[in-house]
Design an enzyme around this catalytic site. Structure first.
Site, PDB file in Angstrom:
ATOM      1  N   LYS A 113     -21.754  29.469 -19.180  1.00  0.00           N
ATOM      2  CA  LYS A 113     -21.846  30.072 -17.772  1.00  0.00           C
ATOM      3  C   LYS A 113     -23.420  29.792 -17.225  1.00  0.00           C
ATOM      4  CE  LYS A 113     -22.134  34.092 -16.111  1.00  0.00           C
ATOM      5  NZ  LYS A 113     -23.021  33.671 -14.881  1.00  0.00           N
TER       6      LYS A 113
ATOM      7  N   GLU B 213     -41.663  43.848 -14.544  1.00  0.00           N
ATOM      8  CA  GLU B 213     -41.829  42.426 -14.899  1.00  0.00           C
ATOM      9  C   GLU B 213     -41.593  42.025 -13.587  1.00  0.00           C
ATOM     10  OE1 GLU B 213     -38.087  40.379 -16.245  1.00  0.00           O
ATOM     11  OE2 GLU B 213     -39.479  38.885 -17.283  1.00  0.00           O
TER      12      GLU B 213
ATOM     13  N   CYS C 239     -39.921  33.626 -18.408  1.00  0.00           N
ATOM     14  CA  CYS C 239     -39.941  35.019 -19.306  1.00  0.00           C
ATOM     15  C   CYS C 239     -41.431  35.181 -20.007  1.00  0.00           C
ATOM     16  CB  CYS C 239     -38.770  35.067 -20.541  1.00  0.00           C
ATOM     17  SG  CYS C 239     -38.918  33.508 -21.684  1.00  0.00           S
TER      18      CYS C 239
ATOM     19  N   GLU D  38     -32.160  37.012 -25.440  1.00  0.00           N
ATOM     20  CA  GLU D  38     -33.645  36.338 -25.011  1.00  0.00           C
ATOM     21  C   GLU D  38     -33.708  37.147 -23.665  1.00  0.00           C
ATOM     22  OE1 GLU D  38     -35.709  35.485 -26.614  1.00  0.00           O
ATOM     23  OE2 GLU D  38     -34.748  34.337 -28.337  1.00  0.00           O
TER      24      GLU D  38
HETATM   25  P1  NAD Z   1     -29.830  38.096 -15.274  1.00  0.00           P
HETATM   26  O1  NAD Z   1     -29.912  39.099 -16.281  1.00  0.00           O
HETATM   27  O2  NAD Z   1     -29.579  38.484 -13.559  1.00  0.00           O
HETATM   28  O3  NAD Z   1     -28.691  37.053 -15.115  1.00  0.00           O
HETATM   29  C1  NAD Z   1     -28.540  36.150 -16.361  1.00  0.00           C
HETATM   30  C2  NAD Z   1     -27.253  35.680 -16.694  1.00  0.00           C
HETATM   31  O4  NAD Z   1     -26.436  36.832 -16.973  1.00  0.00           O
HETATM   32  C3  NAD Z   1     -26.685  35.186 -15.419  1.00  0.00           C
HETATM   33  O5  NAD Z   1     -25.585  33.821 -15.697  1.00  0.00           O
HETATM   34  C4  NAD Z   1     -25.598  36.220 -14.815  1.00  0.00           C
HETATM   35  O6  NAD Z   1     -24.553  35.833 -13.867  1.00  0.00           O
HETATM   36  C5  NAD Z   1     -25.327  37.030 -16.094  1.00  0.00           C
HETATM   37  N1  NAD Z   1     -24.851  38.085 -16.166  1.00  0.00           N
HETATM   38  C6  NAD Z   1     -25.041  39.165 -15.177  1.00  0.00           C
HETATM   39  N2  NAD Z   1     -24.193  40.361 -15.249  1.00  0.00           N
HETATM   40  C7  NAD Z   1     -23.727  40.244 -16.462  1.00  0.00           C
HETATM   41  C8  NAD Z   1     -23.078  40.783 -17.351  1.00  0.00           C
HETATM   42  N3  NAD Z   1     -22.688  42.135 -17.082  1.00  0.00           N
HETATM   43  N4  NAD Z   1     -22.675  40.502 -18.670  1.00  0.00           N
HETATM   44  C9  NAD Z   1     -23.000  39.124 -18.941  1.00  0.00           C
HETATM   45  N5  NAD Z   1     -23.598  38.447 -18.256  1.00  0.00           N
HETATM   46  C10 NAD Z   1     -23.799  38.776 -17.061  1.00  0.00           C
HETATM   47  O7  NAD Z   1     -31.102  37.052 -15.240  1.00  0.00           O
HETATM   48  P2  NAD Z   1     -31.827  36.474 -14.225  1.00  0.00           P
HETATM   49  O8  NAD Z   1     -32.169  37.074 -12.956  1.00  0.00           O
HETATM   50  O9  NAD Z   1     -30.741  35.018 -13.872  1.00  0.00           O
HETATM   51  O10 NAD Z   1     -33.034  35.718 -14.907  1.00  0.00           O
HETATM   52  C11 NAD Z   1     -34.333  36.315 -14.759  1.00  0.00           C
HETATM   53  C12 NAD Z   1     -34.442  37.248 -15.909  1.00  0.00           C
HETATM   54  O11 NAD Z   1     -34.237  36.445 -17.398  1.00  0.00           O
HETATM   55  C13 NAD Z   1     -35.977  37.724 -16.241  1.00  0.00           C
HETATM   56  O12 NAD Z   1     -35.767  39.024 -16.665  1.00  0.00           O
HETATM   57  C14 NAD Z   1     -36.450  36.885 -17.334  1.00  0.00           C
HETATM   58  O13 NAD Z   1     -37.447  37.555 -18.287  1.00  0.00           O
HETATM   59  C15 NAD Z   1     -35.556  36.816 -18.169  1.00  0.00           C
HETATM   60  N6  NAD Z   1     -35.629  35.750 -18.947  1.00  0.00           N
HETATM   61  C16 NAD Z   1     -35.708  35.810 -20.458  1.00  0.00           C
HETATM   62  C17 NAD Z   1     -36.020  34.472 -21.180  1.00  0.00           C
HETATM   63  C18 NAD Z   1     -36.187  34.555 -22.519  1.00  0.00           C
HETATM   64  O14 NAD Z   1     -36.303  33.764 -23.307  1.00  0.00           O
HETATM   65  N7  NAD Z   1     -36.638  35.815 -23.149  1.00  0.00           N
HETATM   66  C19 NAD Z   1     -35.888  33.249 -20.376  1.00  0.00           C
HETATM   67  C20 NAD Z   1     -35.657  33.129 -19.161  1.00  0.00           C
HETATM   68  C21 NAD Z   1     -35.660  34.222 -18.392  1.00  0.00           C
END
Ligand code: NAD
Length: 466
Positions: free
Chosen positions: A168, A370, A275, A241
């Site tokens: 997804k 962040e 991230c 992650e």
């Molecule tokens: P997000 O958590 O809002 O969304 C990530 C994904 O999770 C999306 O596909 C979203 O639709 C899905 N999602 C949303 N609610 C959910 C739920 N309740 N259950 C399961 N899935 C759900 O993150 P974002 O805004 O897309 O990305 C930014 C964040 O991601 C930042 O905090 C960043 O640090 C983190 N990030 C971490 C890494 C890493 O490897 N540690 C890498 C890239 C981004």
């Protein structure tokens, strides 16, 4: 070009609804794509479950052949995929092309790994073997900052281990993923990979689905907590992650001019929407002013623009919500007396100057939270131990760096940073064969390398007469 359909059970299908995708550089709709309904999500999980037994029995060589074929399809369509990435994500075309190349490289890398079988004892007429077996259906949930690359952190490892996948993308960046789905529909046996796009409304149903055996999420720490809660009922395996607030500590023996461009890259690559980006910079007071001046000079000559224009170094932020969040954090810093060089750019598109914020301290939201955007707070310190304490006083623990002319001095401090990945005199950079994972609330588990692959397996121990 694709109609941007879902992939369920080997068939490309229209969504029960559609949704618009916005170009963050123009705020115009660039395409409409399939949006899955709850029944379509159910169908995707059911297809993955049905495909699992046969895929799990396929030989490792057969699975490797599929991974290699996916890599070849990505390479063969690299230009189209890169253009889609730029249009929907905002990053410059050269960065998008690099992302596509690295995506293919990760698929190829996983195709080189083996699933080891260990023999633990062979005594007393018995032979005990430790096998690695697949888990079943894996949910791979992706954020919007690297829409293709992060797929390649998860899907090849899951497939090589013999699992099937429901993938997804994030709601604001589904296009390159759905185009990839169109390509892999020709390659992967029906049901082995399924792709559903949503409007940020199906994540909870997918990650708590009773037939999903593992969730691999890259996203925010807040989402990670929800996924962990939803996984409890059926005790799913998790790789999370999550967010970070990486600190860099610049010691007093550093020449600011010599390191400024590396520090800038560590903080501003992909507009800070990484991230592992450097998100707080602690600089010794003896070099503080010079460091701020060097960073500001680089920021001022950085070209910000549409990712499709040649010469653009940084595109827009990916979405309005993120743009507004970053702007709010900068306003808050200004209210607390910080000096701001940069800020949002008025007009169409979510453009933001790379911004250096000085005369700021711990306790400001920009330092403690962040930001995930092109803004670097630079914090003055005078005692190394104090800088280390402040760097470590965060719920996050993804990455960190120490900068010094003396590598041994830097190493002694680096080893005490509470972070999953630590660098000396650089920040950022990942490799498919180097394990990567967060400490504290930055994550659970690791990705990449054999360690990452094994997270998509469970042990089966067989003891038999030898
Ligand atoms: P997000 O958590 O809002 O969304 C990530 C994904 O999770 C999306 O596909 C979203 O639709 C899905 N999602 C949303 N609610 C959910 C739920 N309740 N259950 C399961 N899935 C759900 O993150 P974002 O805004 O897309 O990305 C930014 C964040 O991601 C930042 O905090 C960043 O640090 C983190 N990030 C971490 C890494 C890493 O490897 N540690 C890498 C890239 C981004």
């Amino acid at each position: 070009m694709s109609d941007y359909q879902l992939l369920i059970g080997g068939r490309l299908v229209a969504g029960e609804a559609r949704m618009d995708v916005i170009n963050p550089a123009t705020e115009e709709v660039i395409a409409s794509c399939a949006r899955a309904s709850n029944p379509q999500l159910e169908a995707a999980v059911a297809a993955a479950k049905a495909a699992f037994p046969e895929w799990a029995r396929a030989s490792l060589d057969e699975r490797k052949r599929v991974l290699t074929a996916i890599a070849a399809a990505i390479d063969a369509n690299a230009d189209a995929l890169a253009r889609l990435l730029t249009l929907e994500q905002g990053k410059p075309l050269s960065d998008a092309s690099a992302e596509v190349r690295h995506t293919a490289a990760f698929f190829r890398y996983f195709a080189t790994l083996e699933l080891p079988v260990r023999v633990v004892t062979g005594k007393g007429g018995q032979r005990t073997e430790v096998h690695r077996r697949p888990l079943g259906v894996v949910a791979a949930i992706i954020p919007w900052n690297f829409p293709l690359l992060i797929i390649a952190f998860k899907v090849p490892a899951a497939l090589l281990a013999g699992n099937t996948v429901v993938l997804k993308p994030a709601a604001t960046t589904p296009l390159a993923t759905l185009e990839l789905a169109r390509l892999i529909a020709q390659i992967v046996p029906p049901g082995v990979i399924n792709v559903v796009a949503d409007a940020n409304d199906l994540g909870a149903a997918l990650s708590s689905h009773p037939d999903v055996r593992k969730v691999s999420l890259t996203g925010s720490t807040a989402t990670g907590r929800k996924v962990m809660g939803g996984a409890a009922q059926t005790l799913k395996r998790l790789t999370l992650e999550l967010g970070g607030n990486d600190a860099g500590i610049v010691l007093d023996d550093v020449d600011p001019a010599a390191v400024a461009s590396r520090i800038f890259d560590g903080a501003f690559q992909n507009n800070g929407q990484v991230c592992l980006a450097l998100k707080r910079l602690y600089v010794h007071s003896s070099i503080y002013d010079r460091m701020c001046d060097e960073l500001t000079a680089i920021a001022e000559r950085t070209v910000v623009g549409d990712g499709m224009s040649s010469g653009t170094r940084l595109g827009p932020l990916q979405n309005r919500m993120q743009y507004e969040r970053v702007a709010t954090l900068v306003q808050d810093a200004a209210k607390h007396g910080a000096t701001i060089k940069g800020g949002p750019i008025e007009g169409r598109g979510y453009f933001f100057r790379p911004t250096i914020v000085r005369d700021i301290d711990d306790g400001a939201r920009l330092v403690d939270e962040e930001q995930f955007g092109p803004v670097l707070p630079v914090i003055r310190y005078s005692d190394d131990e104090d800088a280390l304490r402040r760097a470590n006083s965060s719920a996050y623990g993804l990455g960190g760096s120490v900068w010094s002319a003396d590598p041994e001095r830097a190493y002694a401090l680096a080893a005490r940073l509470e972070a999953g990945t630590v660098w000396i005199n650089t920040h950022m950079g990942i490799n498919p064969d180097v394990p990567f994972g967060g400490a504290k609330q930055s994550g659970v588990g690791v990705e990449f390398g054999l360690d990452g692959l094994l997270e998509y397996t469970q042990l089966q121990v067989i003891t038999r007469p030898s």
